[in-house]
Design a protein around this motif. Structure first.
Motif, PDB file in Angstrom:
ATOM      1  N   ALA A  70       7.705 -29.940 -15.550  1.00  0.00           N
ATOM      2  CA  ALA A  70       7.667 -30.746 -16.768  1.00  0.00           C
ATOM      3  C   ALA A  70       6.511 -30.290 -17.647  1.00  0.00           C
ATOM      4  CB  ALA A  70       7.512 -32.227 -16.433  1.00  0.00           C
ATOM      5  N   VAL A  71       6.695 -30.368 -18.958  1.00  0.00           N
ATOM      6  CA  VAL A  71       5.643 -30.021 -19.910  1.00  0.00           C
ATOM      7  C   VAL A  71       5.715 -30.998 -21.074  1.00  0.00           C
ATOM      8  CG1 VAL A  71       5.667 -27.559 -19.336  1.00  0.00           C
ATOM      9  CG2 VAL A  71       7.112 -28.409 -21.208  1.00  0.00           C
ATOM     10  N   TYR A  72       4.673 -31.019 -21.870  1.00  0.00           N
ATOM     11  CA  TYR A  72       4.730 -31.718 -23.147  1.00  0.00           C
ATOM     12  C   TYR A  72       4.371 -30.726 -24.245  1.00  0.00           C
ATOM     13  CZ  TYR A  72      -0.349 -32.300 -22.318  1.00  0.00           C
ATOM     14  OH  TYR A  72      -1.679 -32.088 -22.039  1.00  0.00           O
ATOM     15  N   ILE A  73       4.888 -30.976 -25.424  1.00  0.00           N
ATOM     16  CA  ILE A  73       4.603 -30.144 -26.582  1.00  0.00           C
ATOM     17  C   ILE A  73       4.107 -31.053 -27.692  1.00  0.00           C
ATOM     18  CG2 ILE A  73       5.611 -28.649 -28.354  1.00  0.00           C
ATOM     19  CD1 ILE A  73       7.520 -27.578 -26.245  1.00  0.00           C
ATOM     20  N   ASN A  74       2.824 -30.937 -27.993  1.00  0.00           N
ATOM     21  CA  ASN A  74       2.236 -31.739 -29.062  1.00  0.00           C
ATOM     22  C   ASN A  74       1.006 -31.036 -29.629  1.00  0.00           C
ATOM     23  OD1 ASN A  74      -0.002 -32.346 -27.335  1.00  0.00           O
ATOM     24  ND2 ASN A  74       1.172 -34.017 -26.415  1.00  0.00           N
ATOM     25  N   SER A  75       0.359 -31.687 -30.562  1.00  0.00           N
ATOM     26  CA  SER A  75      -0.751 -31.074 -31.288  1.00  0.00           C
ATOM     27  C   SER A  75      -1.982 -30.852 -30.427  1.00  0.00           C
ATOM     28  CB  SER A  75      -1.122 -31.948 -32.492  1.00  0.00           C
ATOM     29  OG  SER A  75      -1.475 -33.261 -32.053  1.00  0.00           O
ATOM     30  N   GLU A 111      -0.824 -22.099 -25.170  1.00  0.00           N
ATOM     31  CA  GLU A 111      -0.093 -23.036 -24.306  1.00  0.00           C
ATOM     32  C   GLU A 111       1.282 -23.337 -24.888  1.00  0.00           C
ATOM     33  OE1 GLU A 111      -3.358 -25.908 -22.180  1.00  0.00           O
ATOM     34  OE2 GLU A 111      -3.166 -26.077 -24.359  1.00  0.00           O
ATOM     35  N   MET A 112       1.337 -23.532 -26.201  1.00  0.00           N
ATOM     36  CA  MET A 112       2.607 -23.840 -26.852  1.00  0.00           C
ATOM     37  C   MET A 112       3.615 -22.711 -26.628  1.00  0.00           C
ATOM     38  SD  MET A 112       3.452 -26.450 -29.162  1.00  0.00           S
ATOM     39  CE  MET A 112       2.105 -26.700 -30.303  1.00  0.00           C
ATOM     40  N   LEU A 113       3.169 -21.453 -26.853  1.00  0.00           N
ATOM     41  CA  LEU A 113       4.069 -20.308 -26.681  1.00  0.00           C
ATOM     42  C   LEU A 113       4.515 -20.178 -25.228  1.00  0.00           C
ATOM     43  CD1 LEU A 113       2.268 -17.695 -28.969  1.00  0.00           C
ATOM     44  CD2 LEU A 113       4.419 -18.899 -29.433  1.00  0.00           C
ATOM     45  N   ARG A 114       3.607 -20.458 -24.298  1.00  0.00           N
ATOM     46  CA  ARG A 114       3.950 -20.355 -22.880  1.00  0.00           C
ATOM     47  C   ARG A 114       5.015 -21.390 -22.504  1.00  0.00           C
ATOM     48  NH1 ARG A 114      -0.883 -19.932 -21.389  1.00  0.00           N
ATOM     49  NH2 ARG A 114      -1.322 -22.072 -20.734  1.00  0.00           N
ATOM     50  N   HIS A 115       4.874 -22.595 -23.040  1.00  0.00           N
ATOM     51  CA  HIS A 115       5.869 -23.638 -22.741  1.00  0.00           C
ATOM     52  C   HIS A 115       7.222 -23.300 -23.337  1.00  0.00           C
ATOM     53  CE1 HIS A 115       2.786 -25.766 -20.862  1.00  0.00           C
ATOM     54  NE2 HIS A 115       2.487 -26.679 -21.777  1.00  0.00           N
ATOM     55  N   ARG A 137      12.929 -21.346 -22.655  1.00  0.00           N
ATOM     56  CA  ARG A 137      13.975 -20.339 -22.866  1.00  0.00           C
ATOM     57  C   ARG A 137      14.486 -19.776 -21.538  1.00  0.00           C
ATOM     58  NH1 ARG A 137      10.521 -18.593 -26.945  1.00  0.00           N
ATOM     59  NH2 ARG A 137       9.790 -16.891 -25.607  1.00  0.00           N
ATOM     60  N   ARG A 138      13.588 -19.657 -20.567  1.00  0.00           N
ATOM     61  CA  ARG A 138      13.992 -19.090 -19.273  1.00  0.00           C
ATOM     62  C   ARG A 138      14.652 -20.132 -18.377  1.00  0.00           C
ATOM     63  NH1 ARG A 138       8.759 -16.606 -19.771  1.00  0.00           N
ATOM     64  NH2 ARG A 138       7.917 -18.220 -18.383  1.00  0.00           N
ATOM     65  N   GLY A 139      14.729 -21.372 -18.829  1.00  0.00           N
ATOM     66  CA  GLY A 139      15.353 -22.422 -18.032  1.00  0.00           C
ATOM     67  C   GLY A 139      14.512 -22.884 -16.861  1.00  0.00           C
ATOM     68  N   GLU A 140      13.200 -22.679 -16.927  1.00  0.00           N
ATOM     69  CA  GLU A 140      12.317 -23.039 -15.820  1.00  0.00           C
ATOM     70  C   GLU A 140      11.852 -24.490 -15.889  1.00  0.00           C
ATOM     71  OE1 GLU A 140      10.363 -18.544 -15.549  1.00  0.00           O
ATOM     72  OE2 GLU A 140       9.186 -20.241 -16.292  1.00  0.00           O
TER      73      GLU A 140
END
Length: 608
Positions: A96-101, A107-111, A116-119
């Motif tokens: 699980a990840v979160y994407i926010n400011s 970190e954003m690009l890694r998430h 995209r890889r379905g991980e």
């Protein structure tokens, strides 16, 4: 700033809901309703889930997220809520990840690469982020399994925290018609529930409404007369216990926290004006029990699963019942006893109302003012606190709870069947098209132009309650609302309407007991005193005069400087037993309460 967690140790997911519950989350059995919700959503059905704080809402979408193919998108309103949820999931081995400011660009690009890889199985985003064109395009390229909308009441114009950015989530079904949508919230009245279903365009949804009752929480209201001292005394009685103190402003938060710190308490402030890093630090220290008390504005606590909060104090009145219920629900999530203390100053209602009236949205203003009035009515209620709360959410309870200040220190009660029949009949006779104050005016026979224009001065109920005061009838109607015999229709300007429960009362088939209104203040007579008709009241008046003389001699002041005869008359008639009740007597101010209150209360309590 704490780095976002990396889902590097994701575990193999079992293939059944119970196995996921046990092996991933460590719980041995489902709570009420969870299994049905999970199985229906796994099968692809939409759902509306209303469960109280601590009722296990997150599991209801986290397990389907692991069992359905593709990515689950969780809409969450706060960064702190996202972080806490993701930290817990990653600790359980869930990707699980979160994407926010709060994230760095790296970190954003890694998430995004992990998505995209379905991980990744769950991604937490704000509604604003989700609805950005670029983000929606990215989602369109992925396999999606579920949309879970947390704090879904924010989508409704009738909700207590309406947010325009949430309202746009209704487009999700247009863009992704085959992806199930689950809406979750802890609090929603009937109007809010229907609005959520409509705005989200849910298809044949499973609707689950859990019990709102939290019997382990004791609800107590104390009239605020010297708030900081009352709070300090209360906290001193809770040594080593974890608590949250909610205040209405950032300035008040900092002032209260500073006073607690000066008394040696492990306390800290939390509000939106503080740096993100500091807020995250306070949250984490509190969760780790490195802090005992967080003094905060209302944002703190959303989504934080800290089970051992033993008390929640509202230093100022909340804006609505939903917020109060949700915030008090952060106490006792472990099922053990917890306390909810509200320090109530009637003057705070006017202050909050003035703040709300700065709104430019007239419709939303009307909703917020209505909800504030309901909160004030709860604070002034003579009915079991839990009954009022549960009945507000449509879960009608006929029996008092035995675990609130009204139940533990009950007001005097009387056979209110006749009063109830008069009030209910009047609501019916005016066509169930008018609010509380209009019905009271008809009951009391007010000669207003509005009543004459509607022809309601010709009704059989016109003037049948003229022998009682306006305050009396307002109290009666409030009790009928709290008891589930009347409702106020928020979608129709808060008009009073009868419920099915009113029928047997109107027919005289059941007896209804009401609380005697605590009408402490009376109009001053010309001579400054009221006539005492009961012999026992006159005898008590003499005892009060003797005590006044004794205290006056000790203070070397004339007796009237202690209290006037008019004040003693009210004391003899109404016999207050608490400091807040004593403050309601004409002539009793803060200073006199401090100097003389204890002695007079001791005498009055001996009269029981």
């Amino acid at each position: 700033m704490t780095a976002s967690p990396e889902p590097t140790d994701a575990i193999a997911i079992p293939d059944s809901p119970l196995a996921v519950l046990q092996q991933v989350f460590g719980y041995q059995s489902f709570r009420d309703g969870q299994q049905e919700i999970i199985e229906e959503v796994v099968a692809g059905r939409d759902a509306l889930v209303i469960k109280p704080t601590g009722g296990g809402k997150s599991i209801c979408y986290q397990i389907p997220a692991l069992l359905r193919p593709g990515l689950t998108v969780v809409v969450s309103p706060l960064i702190s809520l996202m972080k806490d949820q993701v930290d817990t999931l990653v600790a359980n081995g869930v990707a699980a990840v979160y994407i926010n400011s709060a994230l760095s660009r790296e970190e954003m690009l890694r998430h995004f690469a992990g998505l995209r890889r379905g991980e990744i199985k769950l991604v937490y985003v704000s509604p604003e982020r989700l609805l950005q064109h670029e983000f929606m395009e990215r989602l369109g390229e992925l396999e999606l399994g579920l949309f879970a909308i947390d704090e879904a009441h924010c989508i409704s114009q009738w909700g207590h925290d309406f947010r325009p950015e949430y309202a746009a989530l209704g487009r999700l079904k247009q863009w992704f018609p085959r992806i199930p949508v689950m809406a979750l919230t802890a609090t929603a009245d009937e109007a809010t529930r229907q609005d959520m279903l409509s705005r989200l365009s849910l298809t044949d949804p499973l609707i689950h409404i859990a019990s709102f009752d939290r019997p382990n929480i004791r609800y107590t209201l104390v009239e605020k007369f010297k708030g900081i001292d009352q709070l300090l005394r209360y906290v001193a009685e809770q040594p080593g216990q974890c608590g949250i103190v909610y205040c209405s402003s950032r300035k008040r938060v900092e002032e209260v926290a500073e006073r607690l710190l000066s008394r040696g308490h492990r306390a800290a402030s939390y509000h939106a004006g503080l740096p993100l890093e500091l807020r995250q630090s306070v949250q984490e220290r509190f969760i780790r029990d490195d802090l005992d008390i967080v003094v905060a504005t209302v944002a703190f606590g959303m989504g934080i699963d800290k089970p051992n909060v033993r008390y929640v104090v509202h230093y100022d009145i909340p804006k609505n019942i939903e917020s109060y219920y949700q915030e008090t629900g952060r106490g006792g999530r472990d099922g053990l006893p917890a306390e909810a203390l509200l320090l109530y100053d009637p003057g705070d209602v006017g202050r909050v109302r003035r703040l709300l009236e700065n709104s430019d949205n007239e419709q939303q203003l009307q909703v917020e003012l209505y909800k504030l009035n309901v909160m004030a009515a709860f604070a002034e209620s003579l009915t079991c606190r839990r009954q009022v709360l549960l009945n507000y959410f449509g879960e009608y309870q006929r029996e008092p709870c035995g675990n609130c200040d009204i139940c533990l220190d009950p007001p005097k009660r009387y056979d209110g069947t006749e009063d109830a029949q008069k009030a209910l009949s009047c609501v019916y006779r005016v066509g169930q098209h008018f609010g509380v104050m209009y019905v009271v005016e008809v009951l009391r026979g007010a000669a207003t132009q509005r009543i004459r224009e509607h022809g309601h001065d010709k009704l059989s109920t016109y003037g049948i309650g003229k022998d009682k005061s306006q305050e009396h009838w307002v109290s009666v109607i409030r009790q009928l609302i709290h008891s589930g015999l009347l409702t106020q229709n928020i979608t129709r300007n808060m008009v009073l309407q009868l419920t099915e429960a009113a029928r047997p009362v109107l027919r005289g088939e059941v007896r209804l007991e009401l609380a005697e209104p605590r009408l402490v203040r009376v109009k001053q007579k010309d001579k400054g005193e009221a006539v005492l008709s009961r012999a026992e009241d006159r005898a008590l008046f003499k005892e009060l005069r003797q005590l006044r003389k004794q205290l006056a001699e000790e203070a070397d002041v004339p007796p009237y400087v202690v209290f006037s005869d008019a004040t003693l008359t009210e004391l003899a008639r109404y016999r207050p037993k608490t400091e807040s009740e004593l403050l309601g007597i004409n002539g009793v101010g803060m200073r006199k309460l401090e100097r003389f209150g204890a002695a007079f209360l001791a005498l009055l309590r001996r009269q029981e």
